[in-house]
Each structure stands twice: as C-alpha cells, then as structure tokens.
Design an enzyme around this catalytic site. Structure first.
Site: not given
Length: 366
Positions: A174-175
């Site tokens: 994830d970011k």
C-alpha cells in the site's frame, strides 16, 4: 500474479472494479489485487470452445502457450472465477484477462526520485519503499510513483522498458505502508518470481503497531477477504468456508506489549488486498493510525485531556498506518539461491514505539 507476461504492450483495459488503484492503495498489504485488461462476452450462439483458443483468437500477438500459462496463474477469469486453460466457454460467459498491475494510460515519465536499493544484480532489484510513495501510476497519481522512479533508475538500460509487462514489480504494498519490494529485470525473472508469489513460497513478514493487546499473544487469523458491501474503498472479512471472497491467512505474534498498543509481527500465508489491516481489525486490534479502518482515533485508553494530547502527538509522529514490510525472502530466479532481505523499521514507526515505551514507563513509575 502473471507468471509469464502473455499480454503485449498495446493491451489496455480498465480497473476490474471501477475503482482507482490508489483508492485501494494499489493492492494488498502484501499485493494480490488483479486489474482487468480485457473483457469478452461470449455470443448467445457460442459453441463450446476451450478458453485458451477463445482468447488466442481475440488477443492479437498472444500465443496459445502464453494464454495457457496465464490461466495456470489464475489470470484468466470466467464469470469472476479463475479457470484452467481447458475450460470450455459457453454462451454468454464473461471472460476476463487480468494482470497484476493497472493499465498505464499515459506514458511513464522517468523522474529522479531517490530509491533505497537494498540489493541489485542482473536479474532482480530489491527496494525499500518509503511510506507515502504510490507504487503504480494511476488516476490522480500519474507522476511521483515508484514506477516513475524505476524508469529513471533504468534510463540507461536499453533492455528495460518500464511499460513492458514482462518486467517490473512482481508484487505491491500500500501507498502508506513502508518496506521491501522486488522488481524483475528480465522476463524470465518475472516468470519465476511471479510463480513463487502465486504458489505462496515467498517469505513475507511485517511489523505493525496495533491498538490493544491481542489475546492470545500469538495465533492465526483465517477469513476470506473481499470488498466491503458498506464501503467500496474498504475490504472486509467473510467466513473462511463461505463463497464470498478469497482465502486469507495471517499468522501474528506480539513482539512487545505497550499498554494500550502492541508491536506485532505478522507473517503472510496469503496475500490479499489490505490483508493485515483487515484481519487485525477483524480480531479487534486495528492498526494504529489506519484512517481507512478507523485506527486514527483513540481506540484504547483513558479519556483525559493529557492522554488525548499524547495520542494526537503519536498520530503526528507516525502520520500513516503503522505497518512495515520488514522481511522478504524468495528463490533467486537464475541461481536458485535462497535470498533473504530485511529492512529496518523506519524512523516514524521507531519514534512512535519509543513514545509508547516512555509512556508506559512513566505511567508505571507514577
């Protein structure tokens, strides 16, 4: 995960769920999200036909062997379910071709974004991604991504085209999750590594700070993961023996209890979108400051102004979900040597943990 990139550069398509990749953080805490690149609906008069032949006739430039390899990897779906290459397409069947990355709608621009390279040879690159860095270009994030940084890093490497699906990132995080990712520099490397991720033979360990103290202190969370019916930007846990979602298994153990939070080690047996974040919330221990899943408010502890100020300071110290992909292990695609890498806990999480240690020390002392 596509073990052999049977899809040529000209393929395009849409995100399979109509949701921006970064709206679901471009993949699972450990990266299983697949994106639709082609969709075909069989005619009402469709005669029974093997799906590999059905697709070969419709995908110019793709061989039947490549389609078969994609089916082996679970990248050919019929009516939403993965099928083998000998599946016979029936009238009105919906046939999808999915890949392990979203479509790049624009040319990927090389950008001089610093990379924390842990290891590199002629076949693979292992990078330690900082929190906040989007992995793939997508809606709203066409620049400033890890892929843009890779384009710069490989700008003088003629055999590496960042838009070529036969090369590049083999998985995602994830970011706002930090940690290790592996990049394939050759088609053979991506085939080999992709098969390892698909067969779940890689080693992936995460460190997280979660609300509360899990009981028991170590255990296994099993529960299918699928998109939430209440919020399309969230994933949810469904019965492990039910028809909804994909099988997901997370093994956890408490590394250090710190009063109202705990430092936890998570080992992934599967890799589903937001797996650790969703599984830990499911057992009542949401990740610290995970805004998407409700961890960005005090879920444990006193309701005093001093405590609230302390929590607010902790959120400022680590302004993202406290999750780090610390360990990555895989078999080298050329030498077959077992490779093992570890990235230290980043500064924001280290400072957060130290704040909680001091808080517990001062609380006990007083």
């Amino acid at each position: 995960m596509t073990p052999d990139n049977f899809i040529d550069d000209e393929l395009d398509g849409l995100d399979a769920d109509g949701v921006d990749a970064e709206d679901i953080d471009a993949g699972d805490d450990a990266g299983d999200g697949l994106y639709e690149h082609f969709r075909f609906v069989a005619d009402k008069g469709q005669q029974l036909l093997r799906v590999d032949k059905f697709l070969t006739e419709r995908l110019s430039g793709s061989s039947r062997n490549r389609v078969q390899q994609a089916a082996e990897a679970g990248c050919i779906l019929v009516n939403g379910k993965a099928v083998k290459s000998n599946y016979r397409v029936k009238p009105l069947d919906v046939v999808q071709v999915v890949m392990d990355r979203p479509r790049y709608e624009h040319e990927v621009v090389a950008e001089d974004i610093p990379l924390d390279i842990v290891y590199e040879d002629d076949d693979v690159l292992v990078v330690n991604k900082p929190a906040g860095l989007v992995v793939h270009p997508g809606h709203g994030n066409w620049t400033g991504t890890l892929v843009n940084a890779l384009a710069w890093h490989f700008r003088d490497t003629p055999d590496y085209d960042v838009s070529d699906p036969r090369l590049g990132l083999v998985h995602r995080i994830d970011k706002d999750t930090s940690g290790l990712l592996v990049v394939a520099k050759t088609p053979d490397a991506k085939t080999h590594l992709g098969r390892q991720f698909f067969n779940k033979t890689t080693r992936r360990e995460y460190v997280a700070v979660v609300w509360g103290q899990p009981e028991p202190a170590e255990g296994t969370i099993e529960g299918n993961i699928a998109r939430s019916v209440r919020d399309r930007l969230q994933m949810d846990v469904y019965p492990a023996d039910g028809p909804v979602g994909k099988r997901a298994v997370t093994h956890y153990s408490v590394i250090e209890p710190l009063g109202h939070v705990s430092v936890v080690r998570c080992v992934l047996e599967t890799g589903r979108t937001h797996q650790i974040r969703v599984h830990m919330r499911h057992i009542g221990h949401t990740l610290f400051n995970d805004a998407r899943y409700g961890g960005d408010k005090a879920l444990r502890g006193e309701r005093t102004s001093a405590y609230n100020a302390f929590i607010a300071n902790c959120f400022e110290t680590c302004p993202r979900q406290a999750l780090h992909a610390r360990t990555l292990g895989f078999e080298h695609p050329r030498t077959h040597e077992q490779m093992f890498f570890e990235a230290p806990i980043p500064e924001d999480m280290s400072r957060l943990i130290e704040k909680w240690r001091n808080y517990i020390h001062n609380t006990v002392k007083n």
